[in-house]
Design a protein around this motif. Structure first.
Motif, PDB file in Angstrom:
ATOM      1  N   SER A 156       0.802  -1.222   0.000  1.00  0.00           N
ATOM      2  CA  SER A 156       0.000   0.000   0.000  1.00  0.00           C
ATOM      3  C   SER A 156       0.836   1.273   0.000  1.00  0.00           C
ATOM      4  N   LEU A 157       2.126   1.157   0.277  1.00  0.00           N
ATOM      5  CA  LEU A 157       3.001   2.329   0.349  1.00  0.00           C
ATOM      6  C   LEU A 157       3.777   2.570  -0.941  1.00  0.00           C
ATOM      7  N   ILE A 158       3.771   1.607  -1.831  1.00  0.00           N
ATOM      8  CA  ILE A 158       4.651   1.669  -3.001  1.00  0.00           C
ATOM      9  C   ILE A 158       4.339   2.834  -3.924  1.00  0.00           C
ATOM     10  N   ALA A 159       3.065   3.055  -4.241  1.00  0.00           N
ATOM     11  CA  ALA A 159       2.708   4.096  -5.209  1.00  0.00           C
ATOM     12  C   ALA A 159       3.158   5.481  -4.753  1.00  0.00           C
ATOM     13  N   ASP A 160       2.836   5.876  -3.527  1.00  0.00           N
ATOM     14  CA  ASP A 160       3.234   7.203  -3.039  1.00  0.00           C
ATOM     15  C   ASP A 160       4.736   7.317  -2.919  1.00  0.00           C
ATOM     16  N   LEU A 202       1.295  -4.517 -12.517  1.00  0.00           N
ATOM     17  CA  LEU A 202       2.465  -5.332 -12.820  1.00  0.00           C
ATOM     18  C   LEU A 202       3.215  -5.766 -11.567  1.00  0.00           C
ATOM     19  N   TYR A 203       3.619  -4.792 -10.747  1.00  0.00           N
ATOM     20  CA  TYR A 203       4.497  -5.082  -9.613  1.00  0.00           C
ATOM     21  C   TYR A 203       3.751  -5.494  -8.347  1.00  0.00           C
ATOM     22  N   THR A 204       2.470  -5.160  -8.254  1.00  0.00           N
ATOM     23  CA  THR A 204       1.758  -5.435  -7.012  1.00  0.00           C
ATOM     24  C   THR A 204       0.668  -6.505  -7.133  1.00  0.00           C
ATOM     25  N   SER A 205       0.333  -6.917  -8.363  1.00  0.00           N
ATOM     26  CA  SER A 205      -0.679  -7.966  -8.525  1.00  0.00           C
ATOM     27  C   SER A 205      -0.151  -9.196  -9.250  1.00  0.00           C
TER      28      SER A 205
END
Length: 337
Positions: A156-160, A202-205
């Motif tokens: 949950s922190l990756i995008a920001d 791509l990277y999170t699912s």
């Protein structure tokens, strides 16, 4: 269901769809009426939203992506479908924003004794078409490392964090590394006639599934037809500026040669007004750089798959399922039908 269609459905190929989130549920909606032999293998790295709350409070795997897949495959009464998707509104105390479907899975997890068994029991309640399997039962977290050497732990922190670093993700890994796969997931991959990766983040699912012990190896060794469904748009906070070959390269770098036979890309034109709206969110149509993809040893097939019923640039579930099965029938060495 007409007799001929029912026969095709019951005798359909053994399909394994791998991913998570909205992308995987879209794929499942497109395939559920085309084969009875459908298995979804779902990431359990999510730690945000209602799933994250249940994960932290109850020590269970995150139920959200699993629930989305069961909703897509469910043949339950409409009221049950509505209950699954219901979210408690603001003002509901500690339940604010929580999904009722997540709570059912949490309760079953306590009653059944394991998350795998809870998913199996809920699948029976919903009379789903096919199976939904968590890729692992381990309590895993996702870590992303960026091109500037920084890293962050927590899906949950990756995008920001990525937007703050203003550079690309170079790799992701699970903590602990190489957790054991659920035996049923590995068995499904070994027995598959067709393996589909994506669409989805791509990277999170998608990639987190490949980081579970034995999963990438089983896919690479499989003689099934292996298809990657490319996304239509880049994703803000994850894949900005990436072409489709960049997506394929990332998949191969996190697994190995032989993971993908075909990359299926959308050829429908996205409405310019919709493109402009996406640009405001730092997202663009993904460039299909066919020559670079084929230089990686992956064939490219372009088909129109854009949904005309969505306010977003997303795949049409019906068209997506149709395209995948058309390609399977064209390419598989042994046709099931």
């Amino acid at each position: 269901m007409e007799e001929k269609s029912k026969y095709r459905w019951e005798q359909g190929p053994r399909v394994v769809a791998i991913g998570g989130g909205t992308g995987l549920s879209t794929m499942l909606r497109g395939l559920k009426n085309r084969t009875k032999n459908l298995t979804a293998i779902v990431t359990v790295a999510d730690d945000g939203g209602g799933s994250g709350v249940l994960r932290r409070d109850l020590g269970m795997p995150p139920p959200g992506d699993i629930r989305h897949c069961m909703e897509a495959l469910a043949n339950a009464e409409p009221i049950m479908q509505e209950l699954l998707a219901y979210r408690f509104p603001v003002g509901s105390g500690q339940l604010t924003g929580q999904s009722f479907g997540n709570l059912i899975l949490a309760a079953l997890n306590g009653v059944a004794g394991s998350f795998e068994e809870a998913v199996a029991q809920m699948s029976q309640v919903l009379a789903i078409s096919g199976r939904v399997l968590p890729v692992t039962s381990a309590d895993v977290k996702l870590e992303a490392t960026f091109e500037n050497g920084t890293a962050v732990v927590g899906e949950s922190l990756i995008a920001d964090f990525k937007k703050a670093q203003d550079c690309r993700i170079s790799k992701v890994r699970l903590l602990p590394e190489c957790p054991a796969a659920t035996p049923a997931a590995l068995e499904a991959i070994r027995e598959a006639n067709l393996i589909v990766l994506g669409p989805g983040s791509l990277y999170t699912s998608v990639i987190p599934n490949l980081l579970v012990a034995g999963v990438a190896e089983a896919i690479c060794r499989s003689e099934a037809l292996k298809i990657y469904i490319g996304n239509i748009m880049t994703q803000d906070g994850e894949t900005e500026g990436m072409t489709l070959s960049d997506h394929v390269s990332a998949l191969l770098e996190h697994s190995g040669p032989g993971l993908i036979d075909l990359c299926v890309a959308n050829s429908s034109q996205v409405d310019p007004a919709l493109i402009q709206r996406y640009k405001e969110e730092d997202a663009d149509p993904i460039a299909v750089d066919k020559e670079r993809i084929e230089a990686l040893g992956v064939e490219v097939v372009e088909r129109p798959m854009l949904s005309s019923a969505s306010r977003y640039a997303r795949h049409s579930p019906e068209r997506l399922g149709e395209v995948v099965m058309e390609i399977y029938e064209e390419r598989a060495d042994t046709k099931i039908f």
